[in-house]
Design a protein around this motif. Structure first.
Motif, short mmCIF file in Angstrom:
data_model
loop_
_atom_site.label_atom_id
_atom_site.label_comp_id
_atom_site.label_asym_id
_atom_site.label_seq_id
_atom_site.Cartn_x
_atom_site.Cartn_y
_atom_site.Cartn_z
N ALA A 1 -0.55 -4.41 -7.27
CA ALA A 1 -1.67 -4.73 -6.37
C ALA A 1 -1.34 -4.28 -4.95
N PRO A 2 -1.04 -2.99 -4.76
CA PRO A 2 -0.49 -2.54 -3.48
C PRO A 2 -1.48 -2.56 -2.33
N VAL A 3 -1.04 -3.13 -1.22
CA VAL A 3 -1.75 -3.05 0.06
C VAL A 3 -0.97 -2.04 0.89
N LEU A 4 -1.47 -0.82 0.97
CA LEU A 4 -0.69 0.25 1.58
C LEU A 4 -1.06 0.54 3.03
N GLY A 5 -1.86 -0.32 3.64
CA GLY A 5 -2.04 -0.26 5.08
C GLY A 5 -3.04 0.76 5.57
N GLY A 6 -3.22 0.78 6.90
CA GLY A 6 -4.12 1.71 7.55
C GLY A 6 -5.48 1.09 7.83
N TRP A 7 -6.35 1.88 8.48
CA TRP A 7 -7.65 1.38 8.89
C TRP A 7 -8.53 1.02 7.70
N GLY A 8 -8.33 1.69 6.55
CA GLY A 8 -9.09 1.33 5.35
C GLY A 8 -8.77 -0.08 4.90
N THR A 9 -7.49 -0.44 5.01
CA THR A 9 -7.07 -1.80 4.65
C THR A 9 -7.73 -2.81 5.58
N ARG B 1 1.16 3.71 10.29
CA ARG B 1 1.32 5.05 9.71
C ARG B 1 1.67 4.98 8.22
N ALA B 2 1.40 6.09 7.53
CA ALA B 2 1.72 6.17 6.11
C ALA B 2 3.23 6.33 5.93
N PRO B 3 3.78 5.85 4.82
CA PRO B 3 5.22 6.01 4.57
C PRO B 3 5.60 7.47 4.39
N GLU B 4 6.86 7.77 4.68
CA GLU B 4 7.40 9.10 4.40
C GLU B 4 7.57 9.28 2.90
N PRO B 5 7.69 10.53 2.41
CA PRO B 5 7.87 10.76 0.97
C PRO B 5 9.14 10.10 0.45
N PRO B 6 9.14 9.66 -0.80
CA PRO B 6 10.33 9.03 -1.37
C PRO B 6 11.50 9.99 -1.50
N VAL C 1 8.08 -1.52 0.19
CA VAL C 1 8.82 -0.72 -0.79
C VAL C 1 8.58 0.76 -0.57
N ALA C 2 7.34 1.16 -0.29
CA ALA C 2 7.04 2.57 -0.05
C ALA C 2 7.84 3.11 1.13
N HIS C 3 7.99 2.31 2.19
CA HIS C 3 8.82 2.73 3.32
C HIS C 3 10.31 2.75 2.93
N VAL D 1 15.56 -0.52 -9.48
CA VAL D 1 14.11 -0.30 -9.52
C VAL D 1 13.49 -1.24 -8.48
N LEU D 2 12.70 -0.70 -7.58
CA LEU D 2 12.05 -1.50 -6.54
C LEU D 2 10.64 -1.86 -6.98
N VAL D 3 10.32 -3.16 -6.95
CA VAL D 3 9.00 -3.64 -7.37
C VAL D 3 8.39 -4.40 -6.20
N GLY D 4 7.34 -3.85 -5.61
CA GLY D 4 6.71 -4.48 -4.46
C GLY D 4 5.31 -4.97 -4.79
N HIS D 5 4.97 -6.15 -4.29
CA HIS D 5 3.64 -6.72 -4.53
C HIS D 5 2.86 -6.82 -3.23
#
Length: 274
Positions: free
Chosen positions: A133-141, A201-206, A117-119, A106-110
């Motif tokens: 508390a995910p920081v998932l990146g991009g211009w919104g971040t 860029r956004a991560p690819e699907p799991p 982890v998403a990548h 199980v992958l747990v990313g903070h």
């Protein structure tokens, strides 16, 4: 501290530009009785090392029957230096360590570790994943970071460190002395990885469509509640919220509440649908 076994997972196109090997720090806690539960691999956010999970969550998970491991991404904690590390290199570290564990992990990313982890989920068939508390990146971040912490964010845009404050990371419940001690241990991520976090860029699907739990605090000064909701919706769920806590849920005063919620969820034995 334990070192992961040498197991390699590599896509064909990566032979042309392999990720540079590096010494990886992996801290662990094992349960007294082995019950066959999936191991947990904790991935800290930028600036944090494996110590952030070793403080409370590793031992607590082991006390509830889960083998628990925490990785310091390259350039963090006791892992080898990597000033020009990329998100790809960080995800590579996670995949290699996960593949070395005794069973499907199980992958747990903070924080930004949740983005890593998403990548990694696009390359490793995890049993499940938890984004804390995910920081998932991009211009919104980037926009949220500039609004909430302009002095700490602007240096990162020109290759400097991304700085987080005690007020952003912890609630008022955590004693000031303890909070300052934690902040003093923070390092910095690779320059390229910081830029990719803010603009990438956004991560690819799991792989295998694993179940994913998203949790955080509506009072987090790094990740807005709306971001938690959007992150959970990506995986067809709603976020699990812990009011009154700061961004670093694993170190804050009420650290046991979120980790117990994670372990309760995992004890329902979620399994990938493919």
């Amino acid at each position: 501290m334990t070192a992961s076994r040498s197991v390699r997972i590599m896509r064909g196109r990566e032979w042309a530009r392999p990720v540079r090997p590096v010494r990886r720090e992996v801290l662990s806690a094992t349960p007294e009785l082995e019950e066959g539960r999936p191991p947990l691999l904790f991935v800290p956010g930028f600036g944090h090392g494996a110590w952030a999970f070793a403080e409370h969550w590793l031992g607590h998970a082991a006390s509830r029957g889960f083998g628990a491991y925490a990785l310091s991404l390259r350039g963090h904690g006791g892992s080898g230096p990597a000033p020009d590390a990329t998100l790809r290199a960080y995800a590579h570290d996670v995949v290699q360590v996960a593949a070395s564990l005794p069973r499907q992990a199980v992958l747990v990313g903070h924080g930004a570790g949740a983005l890593v982890v998403a990548h990694a989920l696009a390359r490793y068939p995890a049993r499940a994943a938890v984004l804390v508390a995910p920081v998932l990146g991009g211009w919104g971040t980037l926009g949220a970071a500039l609004r909430g912490n302009p002095l700490g964010t602007l240096p990162a845009l020109v290759g400097g460190p991304l700085r987080l404050t005690r007020r952003q990371l912890f609630s008022r419940e955590l004693p000031e002395e303890q909070a300052r001690a934690y902040v003093s241990r923070l390092g910095r991520a690779g320059r390229r990885a910081q830029w990719q976090l803010l603009t990438g860029r956004a991560p690819e699907p799991p792989v295998g469509d694993p179940p994913v739990l998203v949790l955080g605090s509506p009072d987090d000064r790094v990740v807005p509640a709306a971001t938690l909701t959007r992150a959970a919706r990506r995986f067809g769920s709603a976020p699990l919220l812990f009011p009154g806590m700061g961004h670093d849920l694993m170190l804050d005063a009420r650290w046991s509440e979120p980790v117990d919620a994670i372990l309760d969820w995992l004890q329902k034995e979620p399994t990938p649908s493919a």
